[in-house]
Design a protein around this motif. Structure first.
Motif, PDB file in Angstrom:
ATOM      1  N   ASP A 117      -6.270  -4.646  -6.193  1.00 31.22           N
ATOM      2  CA  ASP A 117      -7.913  -4.219  -6.236  1.00 31.22           C
ATOM      3  C   ASP A 117      -8.796  -4.970  -6.769  1.00 31.22           C
ATOM      4  O   ASP A 117      -9.815  -5.161  -6.095  1.00 31.22           O
TER       5      ASP A 117
ATOM      6  N   THR B 111     -14.904  -8.098  -3.166  1.00 36.28           N
ATOM      7  CA  THR B 111     -13.630  -8.112  -3.090  1.00 36.28           C
ATOM      8  C   THR B 111     -13.247  -9.190  -2.160  1.00 36.28           C
ATOM      9  O   THR B 111     -12.278 -10.057  -2.155  1.00 36.28           O
TER      10      THR B 111
ATOM     11  N   SER C 143       0.675   4.156  -2.845  1.00 32.21           N
ATOM     12  CA  SER C 143       0.435   5.562  -2.620  1.00 32.21           C
ATOM     13  C   SER C 143       1.592   6.523  -3.021  1.00 32.21           C
ATOM     14  O   SER C 143       1.491   7.462  -3.254  1.00 32.21           O
TER      15      SER C 143
ATOM     16  N   THR D  92     -14.210  -4.324   0.335  1.00 33.78           N
ATOM     17  CA  THR D  92     -15.695  -4.652   0.118  1.00 33.78           C
ATOM     18  C   THR D  92     -16.357  -5.873   0.109  1.00 33.78           C
ATOM     19  O   THR D  92     -15.298  -6.974   0.074  1.00 33.78           O
TER      20      THR D  92
ATOM     21  N   LYS E 298      -0.796  -2.865  -7.797  1.00 40.46           N
ATOM     22  CA  LYS E 298      -2.474  -2.203  -7.694  1.00 40.46           C
ATOM     23  C   LYS E 298      -3.423  -3.121  -8.563  1.00 40.46           C
ATOM     24  O   LYS E 298      -4.433  -3.351  -7.670  1.00 40.46           O
TER      25      LYS E 298
ATOM     26  N   ARG F 239       0.934  -1.062   0.019  1.00 40.45           N
ATOM     27  CA  ARG F 239      -0.057  -0.027   0.090  1.00 40.45           C
ATOM     28  C   ARG F 239       0.645   1.102   0.038  1.00 40.45           C
ATOM     29  O   ARG F 239       0.619   2.396  -0.578  1.00 40.45           O
TER      30      ARG F 239
ATOM     31  N   GLN G  31     -11.603   3.667   5.069  1.00 34.56           N
ATOM     32  CA  GLN G  31     -11.860   2.239   4.586  1.00 34.56           C
ATOM     33  C   GLN G  31     -11.079   1.878   3.288  1.00 34.56           C
ATOM     34  O   GLN G  31     -10.843   2.480   2.384  1.00 34.56           O
ATOM     35  N   ARG G  32     -10.367   0.712   3.514  1.00 33.15           N
ATOM     36  CA  ARG G  32      -9.493   0.271   2.441  1.00 33.15           C
ATOM     37  C   ARG G  32     -10.422   0.156   1.195  1.00 33.15           C
ATOM     38  O   ARG G  32     -11.357  -0.610   1.072  1.00 33.15           O
ATOM     39  N   LYS G  33      -9.912   0.130   0.048  1.00 29.89           N
ATOM     40  CA  LYS G  33     -10.648  -0.001  -1.210  1.00 29.89           C
ATOM     41  C   LYS G  33     -11.066  -1.311  -1.247  1.00 29.89           C
ATOM     42  O   LYS G  33     -11.909  -1.750  -2.012  1.00 29.89           O
ATOM     43  N   ASP G  34     -10.147  -2.183  -1.160  1.00 30.64           N
ATOM     44  CA  ASP G  34     -10.447  -3.516  -1.230  1.00 30.64           C
ATOM     45  C   ASP G  34     -11.084  -4.405  -0.008  1.00 30.64           C
ATOM     46  O   ASP G  34     -11.185  -5.367  -0.086  1.00 30.64           O
TER      47      ASP G  34
END
Ligand code: ADP
Ligand code: ADP
Length: 204
Positions: A56, A159, A42, A156, A52, A38, A151-154
């Motif tokens: 993702d 994912t 970034s 969800t 990435k 991460r 919240q981390r993008k992954d």
């Protein structure tokens, strides 16, 4: 190099949550491949770009990238007394590569059923200022922190399903691999954060 410890388990098992306490107990610095990746994303490095797409999509980043990252990290001075690996190794080739460079003392396997995993991951939040991990239900951020947690993008529900599938297919076989080598220490990861921490501490 003195022995290293591996924190092993599915995504969201509580590895990062327990790592600080284990690090304090053992004096071994935490080495989290997820955090390192991460940071690379970034910072916009070449490695970050390559990693990435996989992250993702909830897929594992290729072994060659991960092994390169770890080999570099282990050259740092603080790694001389062994480290606490969090989220690494995640495949048998990674474990084989690791065995060539360090001795692993023990693998702490945090066992948590899939149903709890989904709830833990979807409710996970992080304080970007301190890196502290929270959970909307199990470890709510204190007032003053709650408005800045991210919240981390992954993280969800969709994912998580891919990440769990990758775990069962590619990572779970490592439990047997380490068990055959007499290194696996199973911990029930389904209790409270405190109970799990105490269970690990009492066995170390
Ligand atoms: P979690 O703690 O939820 O399991 P991590 O922060 O460890 O997630 O990892 C996030 C993502 O980074 C993974 O889904 C994967 O894409 C990548 N990753 C992290 N560590 C590894 C590894 N050892 N091998 C391959 N991919 C990894
Ligand atoms: P990992 O590093 O294995 O992906 P984390 O330590 O980030 O897992 O934990 C995932 C989420 O579950 C976080 O929101 C964390 O606060 C929460 N959590 C961790 N351990 C427990 C536990 N024993 N009971 C309930 N929630 C937990």
């Amino acid at each position: 190099m003195a022995g290293s410890i591996v924190l092993f388990g599915p995504p969201g098992a509580g590895k990062g949550t327990q790592a600080g306490r284990i690090s304090e107990l053992t004096g071994k610095p935490q080495v989290s491949t997820g955090d390192m990746l991460r940071a690379a994303v970034s910072q916009g490095t070449q490695l970050g770009h390559e990693a990435k797409t996989f992250m993702d999509a909830g897929l594992l980043v290729p072994d060659s990238i991960i092994i390169g990252l770890i080999s570099e990290r282990l050259k740092d001075e603080d790694a001389v007394g062994g480290v606490l690996f969090d989220g690494f190794p995640r495949t048998i080739p990674q474990a084989e590569a690791l065995a060539e460079i360090v001795s692993v003392e023990v693998v702490i396997s945090m066992e948590v059923p899939d149903d709890s995993i989904v709830e833990r991951i979807v409710g996970r939040r992080m304080d970007p200022q301190t890196g502290e991990i929270y959970h909307i239900k199990f470890k709510p951020p204190p007032e003053g922190v709650s408005m800045r947690v991210v919240q981390r993008k992954d993280d969800t529900e969709e994912t998580v399903r891919s990440r769990l599938a990758a775990y069962h297919e590619q990572t779970a076989p490592l439990a047997d691999w380490y068990s055959k080598r007499g290194l696996l220490m199973r911990i029930d990861g389904n209790g409270s954060i405190e109970d799990v921490g105490n269970a690990i501490a009492s066995k170390l």
